[in-house]
Motif scaffolding. Structure first.
Motif, mmCIF file in Angstrom:
data_model
loop_
_atom_site.group_PDB
_atom_site.id
_atom_site.type_symbol
_atom_site.label_atom_id
_atom_site.label_comp_id
_atom_site.label_asym_id
_atom_site.label_seq_id
_atom_site.Cartn_x
_atom_site.Cartn_y
_atom_site.Cartn_z
ATOM 1 N N SER A 124 0.821 -1.216 0.000
ATOM 2 C CA SER A 124 0.000 0.000 0.000
ATOM 3 C C SER A 124 0.855 1.267 0.000
ATOM 4 O O SER A 124 0.348 2.350 -0.318
ATOM 5 C CB SER A 124 -0.943 0.004 1.208
ATOM 6 O OG SER A 124 -0.206 -0.084 2.420
ATOM 7 N N ARG A 125 2.135 1.150 0.322
ATOM 8 C CA ARG A 125 2.995 2.331 0.295
ATOM 9 C C ARG A 125 3.755 2.451 -1.029
ATOM 10 O O ARG A 125 4.532 3.391 -1.207
ATOM 11 C CB ARG A 125 3.977 2.303 1.460
ATOM 12 C CG ARG A 125 5.089 1.272 1.337
ATOM 13 C CD ARG A 125 5.974 1.290 2.560
ATOM 14 N NE ARG A 125 7.066 0.326 2.453
ATOM 15 C CZ ARG A 125 7.772 -0.130 3.471
ATOM 16 N NH1 ARG A 125 7.487 0.299 4.690
ATOM 17 N NH2 ARG A 125 8.751 -0.992 3.312
ATOM 18 N N ALA A 126 3.544 1.531 -1.949
ATOM 19 C CA ALA A 126 4.224 1.594 -3.247
ATOM 20 C C ALA A 126 3.675 2.756 -4.071
ATOM 21 O O ALA A 126 2.517 3.170 -3.910
ATOM 22 C CB ALA A 126 4.043 0.286 -4.011
ATOM 23 N N THR A 127 4.509 3.264 -4.954
ATOM 24 C CA THR A 127 4.086 4.284 -5.904
ATOM 25 C C THR A 127 4.531 3.858 -7.296
ATOM 26 O O THR A 127 5.462 3.060 -7.455
ATOM 27 C CB THR A 127 4.675 5.663 -5.573
ATOM 28 O OG1 THR A 127 6.109 5.575 -5.558
ATOM 29 C CG2 THR A 127 4.174 6.168 -4.228
ATOM 30 N N PHE A 128 3.868 4.433 -8.299
ATOM 31 C CA PHE A 128 4.095 4.026 -9.676
ATOM 32 C C PHE A 128 4.166 5.269 -10.570
ATOM 33 O O PHE A 128 3.551 6.285 -10.285
ATOM 34 C CB PHE A 128 2.957 3.123 -10.164
ATOM 35 C CG PHE A 128 2.800 1.871 -9.361
ATOM 36 C CD1 PHE A 128 3.345 0.677 -9.797
ATOM 37 C CD2 PHE A 128 2.125 1.883 -8.142
ATOM 38 C CE1 PHE A 128 3.212 -0.486 -9.052
ATOM 39 C CE2 PHE A 128 1.984 0.728 -7.385
ATOM 40 C CZ PHE A 128 2.530 -0.457 -7.843
ATOM 41 N N GLY A 129 4.894 5.142 -11.669
ATOM 42 C CA GLY A 129 4.905 6.225 -12.639
ATOM 43 C C GLY A 129 6.119 6.179 -13.544
ATOM 44 O O GLY A 129 7.130 5.556 -13.226
ATOM 45 N N GLN A 130 5.971 6.819 -14.688
ATOM 46 C CA GLN A 130 7.074 6.960 -15.631
ATOM 47 C C GLN A 130 7.804 8.281 -15.376
ATOM 48 O O GLN A 130 7.247 9.199 -14.775
ATOM 49 C CB GLN A 130 6.552 6.897 -17.061
ATOM 50 C CG GLN A 130 5.902 5.576 -17.439
ATOM 51 C CD GLN A 130 6.848 4.396 -17.355
ATOM 52 O OE1 GLN A 130 6.440 3.279 -17.040
ATOM 53 N NE2 GLN A 130 8.122 4.610 -17.631
ATOM 54 N N THR A 131 9.044 8.357 -15.855
ATOM 55 C CA THR A 131 9.865 9.547 -15.617
ATOM 56 C C THR A 131 10.460 10.140 -16.893
ATOM 57 O O THR A 131 11.006 11.235 -16.845
ATOM 58 C CB THR A 131 11.035 9.200 -14.674
ATOM 59 O OG1 THR A 131 11.823 8.156 -15.277
ATOM 60 C CG2 THR A 131 10.538 8.725 -13.318
ATOM 61 N N ALA A 168 -0.632 3.066 -4.837
ATOM 62 C CA ALA A 168 -0.966 1.668 -5.100
ATOM 63 C C ALA A 168 -2.463 1.509 -5.344
ATOM 64 O O ALA A 168 -2.879 0.728 -6.208
ATOM 65 C CB ALA A 168 -0.513 0.802 -3.924
ATOM 66 N N ALA A 169 -3.274 2.245 -4.593
ATOM 67 C CA ALA A 169 -4.725 2.163 -4.793
ATOM 68 C C ALA A 169 -5.106 2.646 -6.182
ATOM 69 O O ALA A 169 -5.979 2.050 -6.843
ATOM 70 C CB ALA A 169 -5.445 2.978 -3.715
ATOM 71 N N GLU A 170 -4.471 3.712 -6.654
ATOM 72 C CA GLU A 170 -4.752 4.200 -8.003
ATOM 73 C C GLU A 170 -4.277 3.204 -9.055
ATOM 74 O O GLU A 170 -4.945 2.993 -10.080
ATOM 75 C CB GLU A 170 -4.080 5.559 -8.212
ATOM 76 C CG GLU A 170 -4.717 6.682 -7.407
ATOM 77 C CD GLU A 170 -3.912 7.964 -7.433
ATOM 78 O OE1 GLU A 170 -4.532 9.044 -7.390
ATOM 79 O OE2 GLU A 170 -2.655 7.902 -7.494
ATOM 80 N N ALA A 171 -3.114 2.581 -8.811
ATOM 81 C CA ALA A 171 -2.610 1.572 -9.746
ATOM 82 C C ALA A 171 -3.560 0.383 -9.828
ATOM 83 O O ALA A 171 -3.785 -0.176 -10.910
ATOM 84 C CB ALA A 171 -1.218 1.115 -9.315
ATOM 85 N N LEU A 172 -4.126 -0.013 -8.696
ATOM 86 C CA LEU A 172 -5.090 -1.106 -8.686
ATOM 87 C C LEU A 172 -6.343 -0.717 -9.459
ATOM 88 O O LEU A 172 -6.871 -1.498 -10.259
ATOM 89 C CB LEU A 172 -5.451 -1.472 -7.243
ATOM 90 C CG LEU A 172 -6.505 -2.560 -7.061
ATOM 91 C CD1 LEU A 172 -6.014 -3.894 -7.609
ATOM 92 C CD2 LEU A 172 -6.875 -2.691 -5.577
ATOM 93 N N ASP A 173 -6.814 0.496 -9.253
ATOM 94 C CA ASP A 173 -8.033 0.956 -9.910
ATOM 95 C C ASP A 173 -7.877 0.988 -11.431
ATOM 96 O O ASP A 173 -8.814 0.663 -12.164
ATOM 97 C CB ASP A 173 -8.407 2.347 -9.381
ATOM 98 C CG ASP A 173 -9.711 2.853 -9.977
ATOM 99 O OD1 ASP A 173 -10.748 2.216 -9.747
ATOM 100 O OD2 ASP A 173 -9.682 3.881 -10.685
ATOM 101 N N MET A 174 -6.686 1.363 -11.915
ATOM 102 C CA MET A 174 -6.480 1.447 -13.364
ATOM 103 C C MET A 174 -6.080 0.111 -13.990
ATOM 104 O O MET A 174 -6.009 -0.007 -15.208
ATOM 105 C CB MET A 174 -5.449 2.526 -13.709
ATOM 106 C CG MET A 174 -4.031 2.225 -13.323
ATOM 107 S SD MET A 174 -2.854 3.528 -13.863
ATOM 108 C CE MET A 174 -3.219 4.847 -12.702
ATOM 109 N N GLY A 175 -5.793 -0.901 -13.170
ATOM 110 C CA GLY A 175 -5.453 -2.221 -13.688
ATOM 111 C C GLY A 175 -3.980 -2.467 -13.884
ATOM 112 O O GLY A 175 -3.601 -3.444 -14.533
ATOM 113 N N LEU A 176 -3.140 -1.626 -13.304
ATOM 114 C CA LEU A 176 -1.697 -1.821 -13.418
ATOM 115 C C LEU A 176 -1.202 -2.924 -12.492
ATOM 116 O O LEU A 176 -0.183 -3.569 -12.767
ATOM 117 C CB LEU A 176 -0.973 -0.502 -13.111
ATOM 118 C CG LEU A 176 0.528 -0.431 -13.366
ATOM 119 C CD1 LEU A 176 0.851 -0.717 -14.830
ATOM 120 C CD2 LEU A 176 1.069 0.944 -12.966
ATOM 121 N N VAL A 177 -1.900 -3.147 -11.377
ATOM 122 C CA VAL A 177 -1.567 -4.234 -10.449
ATOM 123 C C VAL A 177 -2.822 -5.045 -10.173
ATOM 124 O O VAL A 177 -3.943 -4.598 -10.419
ATOM 125 C CB VAL A 177 -0.964 -3.704 -9.122
ATOM 126 C CG1 VAL A 177 0.287 -2.882 -9.389
ATOM 127 C CG2 VAL A 177 -1.987 -2.881 -8.334
#
Length: 264
Positions: A124-131, A168-177
């Motif tokens: 739940s503390r993970a973050t995601f994104g491109q740079t 992480a919650a946003e990543a789950l919502d969009m289907g990334l995880v």
């Protein structure tokens, strides 16, 4: 050059193999040598039933690493690009299901590594994104193509173009995880998913996995041409400004593409 024994740690947990990126001092970012070490580890673990990729410390993976970003060595940069392609290819072509246990930040090529994995479970503390466009690069190994199949083209372009950070919650919502777990329970949840996979036929899981690579295989030429374009841009003004801004922890100041009148 990295030390393979320091770059990667392998832990056998029954029929599951855990491969841990082990450069926490640089947020597990990989250079060409480290990428090759991870590829070798994935190949060595093909005799397991499930492979888990995770990171040491508080980060999953910060993508590609250059020791001298402000003065890049073209050979070093090319080795990192080629190693990145070999790494994501190794994940997809391994006969075993590969689960990303995203324990912390997955940024840039680290986010693309999540895209490459068959399944992903995040703390739940993970973050995601491109740079890429923020630091003078572009996400050509999944971020601009395969990720659109996973989460939709508009969302993938949002990640690849705008370089925002997502929870992480946003990543789950969009289907990334596939799932999100409390940090202290991440490994236990991953082990539960691994146990489900281990109860199934490895032969037919392999068939299902290789069959699922349709879109990945279709994008393979795009990966190669993207690496070629990035290699040609090594040392460009945008690459150097992005690197300097990153090192100085300030917003980049990129010049517009055309600074004078265009000839007709």
């Amino acid at each position: 050059m990295g030390d393979p024994e320091e770059d990667v740690r392998i832990e056998r947990r029954g029929r599951a193999a855990w491969i841990r990126l082990n450069r926490p001092e640089r947020r597990n970012a990989f250079d060409g040598a480290m990428a090759r070490s991870v590829v070798a580890a994935i190949e060595d673990c093909a005799d397991s039933g499930v492979i888990v990729l995770t990171g040491e410390g508080r980060s999953f993976c910060a993508g590609g690493y250059l020791a001298r970003m402000e003065d890049p060595d073209p050979r070093e940069v090319r080795a990192m690009y080629e190693g990145s392609l070999d790494l994501v290819d190794a994940v997809r072509t391994s006969p075993r299901p590969v689960i990303a246990a995203v324990n912390g930040a997955a940024a840039g090529g680290g986010n693309e590594l999540v895209v490459a994995c068959d399944l992903a479970i995040a703390s739940s503390r993970a973050t995601f994104g491109q740079t890429g466009p923020r630091v003078g690069s572009a996400p050509v190994l999944g971020g601009t193509n395969v990720m659109s199949v996973q989460i939709g083209e508009k969302r993938a372009k949002e990640l690849s173009f705008l370089c925002r950070r997502y929870t992480a919650a946003e990543a789950l919502d969009m289907g990334l995880v596939n799932a999100v777990a409390d940090p202290d329970e991440l490994e236990a949840v991953v082990e539960e998913w691994a146990a489900e996979l281990l109860a199934l036929s490895p032969r037919y899981l392999e068939i299902a996995k290789i069959s699922s690579n349709l879109w990945w295989n279709s994008a393979r030429d795009s990966f190669r041409s993207g690496i070629g374009m990035l290699a040609q841009a090594v040392g460009s003004a945008d690459m150097l400004e992005g690197a300097r801004a990153f090192m100085e922890k300030r917003p980049p100041r990129f010049e517009p593409p055309f600074t004078g009148p265009r000839e007709h």
